[in-house]
Design a protein around this motif. Sequence first.
Motif, short mmCIF file in Angstrom:
data_model
loop_
_atom_site.label_atom_id
_atom_site.label_comp_id
_atom_site.label_asym_id
_atom_site.label_seq_id
_atom_site.Cartn_x
_atom_site.Cartn_y
_atom_site.Cartn_z
N GLY A 139 -8.32 9.20 -4.31
CA GLY A 139 -8.49 7.85 -4.81
C GLY A 139 -7.89 7.69 -6.19
N LEU A 140 -7.38 6.50 -6.44
CA LEU A 140 -6.86 6.17 -7.77
C LEU A 140 -7.58 4.94 -8.26
CD1 LEU A 140 -3.02 6.53 -7.08
CD2 LEU A 140 -4.54 8.22 -8.13
N ASP A 141 -7.94 4.95 -9.54
CA ASP A 141 -8.59 3.77 -10.10
C ASP A 141 -7.54 2.69 -10.37
OD1 ASP A 141 -7.27 4.47 -12.41
OD2 ASP A 141 -9.07 5.11 -13.48
N GLU A 142 -7.94 1.63 -11.07
CA GLU A 142 -7.07 0.47 -11.23
C GLU A 142 -5.74 0.84 -11.91
OE1 GLU A 142 -8.94 -2.73 -13.26
OE2 GLU A 142 -7.28 -4.13 -12.91
N VAL A 143 -5.83 1.64 -12.98
CA VAL A 143 -4.60 2.02 -13.68
C VAL A 143 -3.76 2.96 -12.81
CG1 VAL A 143 -3.66 3.14 -15.74
CG2 VAL A 143 -5.73 1.74 -15.92
N GLY A 144 -4.43 3.90 -12.18
CA GLY A 144 -3.72 4.81 -11.28
C GLY A 144 -3.06 4.08 -10.13
N CYS A 145 -3.75 3.07 -9.64
CA CYS A 145 -3.21 2.25 -8.56
C CYS A 145 -1.91 1.58 -8.99
CB CYS A 145 -4.25 1.19 -8.17
SG CYS A 145 -3.69 -0.01 -6.97
N ARG A 146 -1.92 1.04 -10.21
CA ARG A 146 -0.71 0.36 -10.72
C ARG A 146 0.42 1.38 -10.92
NH1 ARG A 146 2.63 -2.96 -9.95
NH2 ARG A 146 3.76 -3.91 -11.69
N ILE A 147 0.06 2.56 -11.41
CA ILE A 147 1.07 3.61 -11.59
C ILE A 147 1.70 3.96 -10.24
CG2 ILE A 147 1.35 6.07 -12.13
CD1 ILE A 147 -0.74 5.61 -14.40
N TRP A 148 0.86 4.10 -9.25
CA TRP A 148 1.37 4.46 -7.90
C TRP A 148 2.31 3.38 -7.37
CZ3 TRP A 148 0.83 8.99 -5.33
CH2 TRP A 148 1.27 9.02 -4.01
N GLN A 149 1.91 2.11 -7.56
CA GLN A 149 2.76 1.02 -7.08
C GLN A 149 4.13 1.06 -7.74
OE1 GLN A 149 0.16 -2.21 -8.17
NE2 GLN A 149 -0.54 -2.51 -6.06
N LEU A 150 4.14 1.34 -9.05
CA LEU A 150 5.43 1.39 -9.77
C LEU A 150 6.26 2.59 -9.30
CD1 LEU A 150 4.01 0.38 -13.24
CD2 LEU A 150 5.66 -0.96 -11.91
N LEU A 151 5.60 3.70 -9.01
CA LEU A 151 6.33 4.86 -8.48
C LEU A 151 6.89 4.55 -7.10
CD1 LEU A 151 3.97 7.79 -9.61
CD2 LEU A 151 6.19 7.16 -10.59
N GLU A 152 6.11 3.81 -6.31
CA GLU A 152 6.60 3.39 -4.99
C GLU A 152 7.86 2.55 -5.11
OE1 GLU A 152 3.05 2.97 -1.73
OE2 GLU A 152 3.11 1.42 -3.28
N ASP A 153 7.92 1.77 -6.19
CA ASP A 153 9.11 0.93 -6.42
C ASP A 153 10.28 1.72 -6.96
OD1 ASP A 153 7.74 -1.24 -5.53
OD2 ASP A 153 7.21 -2.00 -7.52
#
Lengths: 331, 90
Positions: free
Chosen positions: B34-48
């Motif tokens: 699981g990733l919290d809110e900041v981790g979630c945003r980091i993951w989305q940017l890495l996906e991009d």
Amino acid sequence: MSGYGIDDYGAMIVSSRTDAYAEALRIHVRPGDTVLDIGTGAGIFALLACRFGAARVHAVESASIIQIAREIITANGFADRVTFHHGLSTALQLAEKADVVVADIRGALPFSDHAPEALIHARRELLNPGGVLIPRADEVFLALVEAPEEGRKVDEPWHQNRFAFDMTAGAALAANRALHFTVTPSQLLSDGVSAAVLDYRTLETCDLSCDVELVARRAGVAHGLCAWFDTTLSDGVGYSNHPSQPELPYGRLLFRWPRAIAVEEGMTARVSLRARQLQGQYIWIWNSELRAPGGQDAIAHFRQSTFHGMALAPELLAAAGAEYAAARETT
Amino acid sequence: MELADRVAISAEVMARQLGAEMVLLDLASGMYFGLDEVGCRIWQLLEDGRSLAEVRDNVAQEFNADLPTIERDLLDLVLELHSRGLLELR
């Protein structure tokens, strides 16, 4: 097979698949043999093995139907030859290995619960060298399919309800479902294409990864992919679960698309299909790229998985797994 | 792990957003993360396909945080995800 009710077990007894299994057992069971029956259900294969001369049958079943099987075996006078084992065959150890292993623990496809794992384990650990596996092999097929009703049934509750609430959060999950469904040959828009052959004599993996290209044979509206399997139990003995064949207990699987696609003859769908077994449950991933006849560019590209169709809650995942919580706390 | 490193999401990882959080499923191990809110945003940017420097700048701006703090947290997280096989170094 687990997750079945008494009516399902009853239907299996009279199903034509049992006739085919009976023929395979008649061919391979020799007087004095030891037979391992994985997923015995109501015990029909154990009974047949005894009738064909098996000296010892080990009947394995993880569901409560095992008690009915015990009573049936006793009623038929075979209690002295049949030993029941409650649980999974992958946890079983046998002092005397089997001459014949028989199993029908598939779902709509052979990639179901512990099915391939159980057969691989049985071949390695529970079968005598030179022993026989029934089934010998399964082959999985895919075809483009029209299935408007299935999509409507699972989508509509999330988009329309008489209370006028916004329930659309569930729609994304509904779009990532692999559904058991009823299908007729007239609903198929393409030929069935072989996606995988599972030869249980040599199979080493429980997982699937394949790429197929499906070509529409007529115009229509495609709602996804229909999947079924054929089986070979022995030389010249087997059956098909193709939609043109009589209904078998397994049903067929619909890998649905998030929206219907109008297709014309010659349209192609390049499909990448994966099945990954995780803790006895399969995660399916199906990516579909659709192209018009002769077209260079994709007219639609869907990336779907049953992972995205599962209802998940962070607190339940955190409660279930230390690894989940550990990674969560790093940010 | 350094800001100049290039990372990519493992092909074995599936991600799904649950509210502000992100759930990752590693098909190789069968484990959920699981990733919290900041981790979630980091993951989305890495996906991009963003670089780590771009991820740091975006997250710092979006969460109104200072660059050194975000950079440290980012590198810690990337190191953790890499050690678990969820990210690969290019």
